[in-house]
Scaffold this motif. Structure first.
Motif, short mmCIF file in Angstrom:
data_model
loop_
_atom_site.label_atom_id
_atom_site.label_comp_id
_atom_site.label_asym_id
_atom_site.label_seq_id
_atom_site.Cartn_x
_atom_site.Cartn_y
_atom_site.Cartn_z
N TYR A 272 10.28 -11.35 2.29
CA TYR A 272 10.45 -10.00 1.76
C TYR A 272 9.40 -9.68 0.69
O TYR A 272 9.23 -8.52 0.30
CB TYR A 272 11.86 -9.81 1.18
N TYR A 273 8.66 -10.72 0.21
CA TYR A 273 7.60 -10.49 -0.77
C TYR A 273 6.59 -9.48 -0.25
O TYR A 273 6.09 -8.63 -1.00
CB TYR A 273 6.91 -11.81 -1.09
N PHE A 274 6.29 -9.55 1.05
CA PHE A 274 5.25 -8.70 1.63
C PHE A 274 5.72 -7.27 1.87
O PHE A 274 4.93 -6.42 2.29
CB PHE A 274 4.75 -9.32 2.94
N LEU A 275 7.00 -7.00 1.63
CA LEU A 275 7.51 -5.63 1.70
C LEU A 275 7.73 -5.03 0.31
O LEU A 275 7.79 -3.82 0.17
CB LEU A 275 8.84 -5.60 2.48
N ARG B 187 -6.39 -5.81 8.54
CA ARG B 187 -5.26 -4.98 8.99
C ARG B 187 -5.58 -4.23 10.28
O ARG B 187 -4.79 -4.19 11.22
CB ARG B 187 -4.88 -3.98 7.89
N THR B 188 -6.76 -3.62 10.34
CA THR B 188 -7.16 -2.87 11.53
C THR B 188 -8.38 -3.47 12.21
O THR B 188 -8.56 -3.33 13.42
CB THR B 188 -7.46 -1.40 11.17
N GLN C 279 11.40 -6.48 10.25
CA GLN C 279 10.49 -5.39 9.94
C GLN C 279 9.03 -5.83 10.02
O GLN C 279 8.18 -5.11 10.57
CB GLN C 279 10.80 -4.85 8.53
N ILE C 280 8.74 -7.01 9.51
CA ILE C 280 7.36 -7.51 9.53
C ILE C 280 6.92 -7.81 10.96
O ILE C 280 5.78 -7.55 11.34
CB ILE C 280 7.23 -8.74 8.63
N ALA C 281 7.83 -8.35 11.79
CA ALA C 281 7.48 -8.71 13.16
C ALA C 281 7.09 -7.50 13.98
O ALA C 281 6.22 -7.59 14.86
CB ALA C 281 8.63 -9.45 13.83
N PHE C 282 7.69 -6.34 13.70
CA PHE C 282 7.46 -5.18 14.57
C PHE C 282 6.64 -4.07 13.90
O PHE C 282 5.94 -3.33 14.59
CB PHE C 282 8.80 -4.65 15.06
N THR C 283 6.68 -3.94 12.57
CA THR C 283 5.77 -2.99 11.91
C THR C 283 4.45 -3.66 11.56
O THR C 283 3.43 -3.02 11.45
CB THR C 283 6.41 -2.41 10.64
N GLN C 284 4.48 -4.97 11.31
CA GLN C 284 3.31 -5.82 11.15
C GLN C 284 2.35 -5.42 10.02
O GLN C 284 1.19 -5.11 10.27
CB GLN C 284 2.56 -5.94 12.47
N PRO C 285 2.84 -5.41 8.79
CA PRO C 285 1.88 -5.32 7.68
C PRO C 285 1.03 -6.58 7.58
O PRO C 285 -0.07 -6.55 7.04
CB PRO C 285 2.79 -5.16 6.45
#
Length: 349
Positions: free
Chosen positions: A231-234, A243-244, A186-192
């Motif tokens: 998973y901490y970052f989710l 972020r942007t 999830q982090i690799a592709f949604t990238q928070p």
């Protein structure tokens, strides 16, 4: 000449030929396909070349061995140890090939520019996919090696027969690991978060240094490393300052006496910002944000191209504004006023 000595010499010759042939082929292909510009990319090519050299030997040996080997050494290539070594070598080739592909895609990407959002996004995804493929290759290689043993094959068949129970047990035992792996996807592709993102996590300011399959390494500003499960970052809130965009605003609060001339300080702030390259030229504001009994609160608002520059800019403005007030308006520094009113006694005899 003794057949065994001849066989050994031919085997060594095949090994030398495979190494020289691959070295020549790689030297030619690098000119047309991929010539790395970094030391890491060069090292990846060398490791891949070394793996292919041994791989070519493992391919040539089964063709040479039946024709030249002595009777008692016949069919060495069909022995279990040879097959295991072949599997290990093939896995080594695939792992190094995936590593070369990683550098092929990221060699032209660089963090050394102001707007590097696209580069950080691609490097994060490519690095995660490379680690995931490496794990899959190792698991398949280990399974192939184990399946070459009859005992391991029987154990595997028994596990398949009781796959339901085994699956439940393994799922419960590896619950956290599976959660980490899914969180990594999830982090690799949604990238928070992305590699080199500036974050504030657990009260610490730092940059994302590594994103692995199960954990993330944050390089804190004082060179400490904070290691967190991925998973901490989710599951937990955190600040991502890039972020942007890397642009960020900084604030400096100054407390002075009510008698300070505000307009002069505004001119001084503008002069200081224009004198430094830390300011990106977008935002510069000085406002009175609070009035208290003994002081007024001044907020200096300024913008910078990234968070390290913003921190240095805030320190610069804070120091210079205090020096300016000390030199030009020393009486306007914070003070406490006490009014002594002594009444005279008007007694008469």
């Amino acid at each position: 000449m003794n057949d065994k000595i001849l066989f050994i010499l031919i085997t060594i010759a095949a090994l030398v030929i495979s190494h020289v042939l691959v070295w020549l082929v790689f030297k030619i292909l690098r000119k047309f396909l991929f010539k790395p510009h970094s030391h890491s990319g060069e090292k990846a090519i060398q490791k891949f070349s070394q793996a292919v050299k041994w791989g070519l030997f493992f391919v040539l040996f089964p063709f040479v061995e039946p024709k030249v080997s002595p009777e008692e050494w016949r069919f060495l290539s069909e022995m279990r140890i040879f097959k295991i070594l072949f599997i290990i070598n093939l896995s080594w080739i695939l792992l190094e090939f995936v590593n070369v592909l990683k550098y092929y895609f990221v060699e032209h990407l660089s963090f050394d520019k102001q707007d590097n959002l696209k580069e950080r996004r691609m490097i994060t995804q490519i690095s995660f996919v490379q680690k995931l493929v490496a794990v899959v290759i190792i698991i398949i290689a280990a399974a192939a090696i184990l399946m070459s043993f009859d005992q391991a094959r029987e154990i595997g068949q028994g596990l398949l027969a009781s796959a339901g129970v085994a699956g439940i047990i393994i799922g419960l035992a590896a619950q956290k690991s599976i959660a980490n792996l899914l969180a990594g996807f999830q982090i690799a592709f949604t990238q928070p978060i992305r590699i080199d993102d500036v974050v504030v996590v657990e009260g610490e300011w730092g940059k994302i240094e590594e994103i692995n399959l199960t954990y993330v390494v944050v390089c804190i500003w004082d060179q400490r490393r904070l290691v967190l499960p991925i998973y901490y970052f989710l599951e937990n809130p955190f600040q991502n300052w890039t972020r942007t965009t890397a642009d960020i605003w900084g604030t400096v609060f100054i407390y002075v006496d009510h008698t300070i001339p505000i307009s002069d300080l505004k001119d001084k702030l503008k002069e200081l910002l224009e004198s430094t390259d830390l300011w990106d030229g977008k935002v510069q504001v000085l406002q009175v944000t609070d009035v208290k009994e003994t002081t007024i609160e001044l907020r200096c608002l300024m913008s910078a191209r990234d968070s390290p520059s913003a921190f240095d800019l805030r320190c610069f403005i804070r120091e210079q504004m205090i020096i300016y007030i000390q030199e030009k308006y020393p009486s306007s520094l914070p003070k406490t006023r006490v009014l002594m009113d002594k009444e005279k006694d008007g007694s008469s005899d």
